[in-house]
Design a protein around this motif. Sequence first.
Motif, PDB file in Angstrom:
ATOM      1  N   ALA A  94       0.860  -1.189   0.000  1.00  0.00           N
ATOM      2  CA  ALA A  94       0.000   0.000   0.000  1.00  0.00           C
ATOM      3  C   ALA A  94       0.891   1.232   0.000  1.00  0.00           C
ATOM      4  N   THR A  95       0.639   2.137  -0.948  1.00  0.00           N
ATOM      5  CA  THR A  95       1.477   3.315  -1.126  1.00  0.00           C
ATOM      6  C   THR A  95       0.592   4.533  -1.350  1.00  0.00           C
ATOM      7  N   GLU A  96       0.911   5.623  -0.676  1.00  0.00           N
ATOM      8  CA  GLU A  96       0.198   6.885  -0.860  1.00  0.00           C
ATOM      9  C   GLU A  96       0.924   7.686  -1.933  1.00  0.00           C
ATOM     10  N   VAL A  97       0.193   8.103  -2.974  1.00  0.00           N
ATOM     11  CA  VAL A  97       0.778   8.882  -4.069  1.00  0.00           C
ATOM     12  C   VAL A  97      -0.068  10.126  -4.315  1.00  0.00           C
ATOM     13  N   GLY A  98       0.561  11.147  -4.862  1.00  0.00           N
ATOM     14  CA  GLY A  98      -0.150  12.373  -5.184  1.00  0.00           C
ATOM     15  C   GLY A  98      -0.562  12.444  -6.642  1.00  0.00           C
ATOM     16  N   ALA A  99       0.180  11.745  -7.505  1.00  0.00           N
ATOM     17  CA  ALA A  99      -0.078  11.778  -8.942  1.00  0.00           C
ATOM     18  C   ALA A  99      -1.307  10.927  -9.278  1.00  0.00           C
ATOM     19  N   GLU A 100      -1.868  11.168 -10.472  1.00  0.00           N
ATOM     20  CA  GLU A 100      -3.076  10.448 -10.874  1.00  0.00           C
ATOM     21  C   GLU A 100      -2.912   9.631 -12.146  1.00  0.00           C
ATOM     22  N   THR A 101      -1.792   9.812 -12.867  1.00  0.00           N
ATOM     23  CA  THR A 101      -1.562   9.003 -14.066  1.00  0.00           C
ATOM     24  C   THR A 101      -0.360   8.106 -13.819  1.00  0.00           C
ATOM     25  N   LEU A 102      -0.298   7.008 -14.554  1.00  0.00           N
ATOM     26  CA  LEU A 102       0.766   6.048 -14.344  1.00  0.00           C
ATOM     27  C   LEU A 102       2.141   6.661 -14.581  1.00  0.00           C
ATOM     28  N   ASP A 103       2.303   7.435 -15.650  1.00  0.00           N
ATOM     29  CA  ASP A 103       3.624   8.026 -15.897  1.00  0.00           C
ATOM     30  C   ASP A 103       4.017   9.006 -14.800  1.00  0.00           C
ATOM     31  N   ALA A 104       3.068   9.771 -14.274  1.00  0.00           N
ATOM     32  CA  ALA A 104       3.368  10.722 -13.201  1.00  0.00           C
ATOM     33  C   ALA A 104       3.719   9.988 -11.908  1.00  0.00           C
ATOM     34  N   ILE A 105       3.075   8.869 -11.654  1.00  0.00           N
ATOM     35  CA  ILE A 105       3.402   8.071 -10.465  1.00  0.00           C
ATOM     36  C   ILE A 105       4.802   7.494 -10.585  1.00  0.00           C
ATOM     37  N   LEU A 106       5.167   7.007 -11.766  1.00  0.00           N
ATOM     38  CA  LEU A 106       6.521   6.489 -11.958  1.00  0.00           C
ATOM     39  C   LEU A 106       7.557   7.586 -11.708  1.00  0.00           C
ATOM     40  N   ALA A 107       7.280   8.796 -12.186  1.00  0.00           N
ATOM     41  CA  ALA A 107       8.191   9.919 -11.939  1.00  0.00           C
ATOM     42  C   ALA A 107       8.248  10.240 -10.442  1.00  0.00           C
ATOM     43  N   GLU A 108       7.100  10.250  -9.789  1.00  0.00           N
ATOM     44  CA  GLU A 108       7.027  10.534  -8.356  1.00  0.00           C
ATOM     45  C   GLU A 108       7.834   9.511  -7.550  1.00  0.00           C
ATOM     46  N   LEU A 109       7.841   8.268  -8.005  1.00  0.00           N
ATOM     47  CA  LEU A 109       8.559   7.207  -7.309  1.00  0.00           C
ATOM     48  C   LEU A 109      10.038   7.150  -7.673  1.00  0.00           C
ATOM     49  N   GLY A 110      10.472   8.020  -8.591  1.00  0.00           N
ATOM     50  CA  GLY A 110      11.891   8.100  -8.930  1.00  0.00           C
ATOM     51  C   GLY A 110      12.354   7.199 -10.056  1.00  0.00           C
ATOM     52  N   TYR A 111      11.432   6.645 -10.836  1.00  0.00           N
ATOM     53  CA  TYR A 111      11.830   5.774 -11.934  1.00  0.00           C
ATOM     54  C   TYR A 111      12.302   6.557 -13.158  1.00  0.00           C
ATOM     55  N   GLY A 112      11.885   7.801 -13.297  1.00  0.00           N
ATOM     56  CA  GLY A 112      12.324   8.627 -14.418  1.00  0.00           C
ATOM     57  C   GLY A 112      12.099   7.942 -15.747  1.00  0.00           C
ATOM     58  N   ASP A 113      13.167   7.849 -16.550  1.00  0.00           N
ATOM     59  CA  ASP A 113      13.081   7.241 -17.878  1.00  0.00           C
ATOM     60  C   ASP A 113      13.589   5.805 -17.890  1.00  0.00           C
ATOM     61  N   ALA A 114      13.589   5.152 -16.742  1.00  0.00           N
ATOM     62  CA  ALA A 114      14.077   3.773 -16.652  1.00  0.00           C
ATOM     63  C   ALA A 114      13.267   2.846 -17.546  1.00  0.00           C
ATOM     64  N   LYS A 115      13.925   1.839 -18.084  1.00  0.00           N
ATOM     65  CA  LYS A 115      13.253   0.813 -18.876  1.00  0.00           C
ATOM     66  C   LYS A 115      12.569  -0.137 -17.910  1.00  0.00           C
TER      67      LYS A 115
END
Length: 65
Positions: free
Chosen positions: A9-30
């Motif tokens: 269970a994770t609390e996130v502020g973003a609402e789209t998958l790409d924004a959540i990945l950025a929020e979690l620090g994945y950036g442009d990772a494959k």
Amino acid sequence: MKIMINGTATEVGAETLDAILAELGYGDAKLATAVNEDFVPATARADTRLAPGDRVEIVTPRQGG
């Protein structure tokens, strides 16, 4: 909002998958992504909106054998 990411269970502020990945620090990772057990290609992440309780799986490549 609270969603499940890789079973946690994770609390996130973003609402789209790409924004959540950025929020979690994945950036442009494959990586590979799925929402509620449905594969989401990289080209669809910006259009994939999430709702509370959704289950997101994030899989990164590993080396080895």
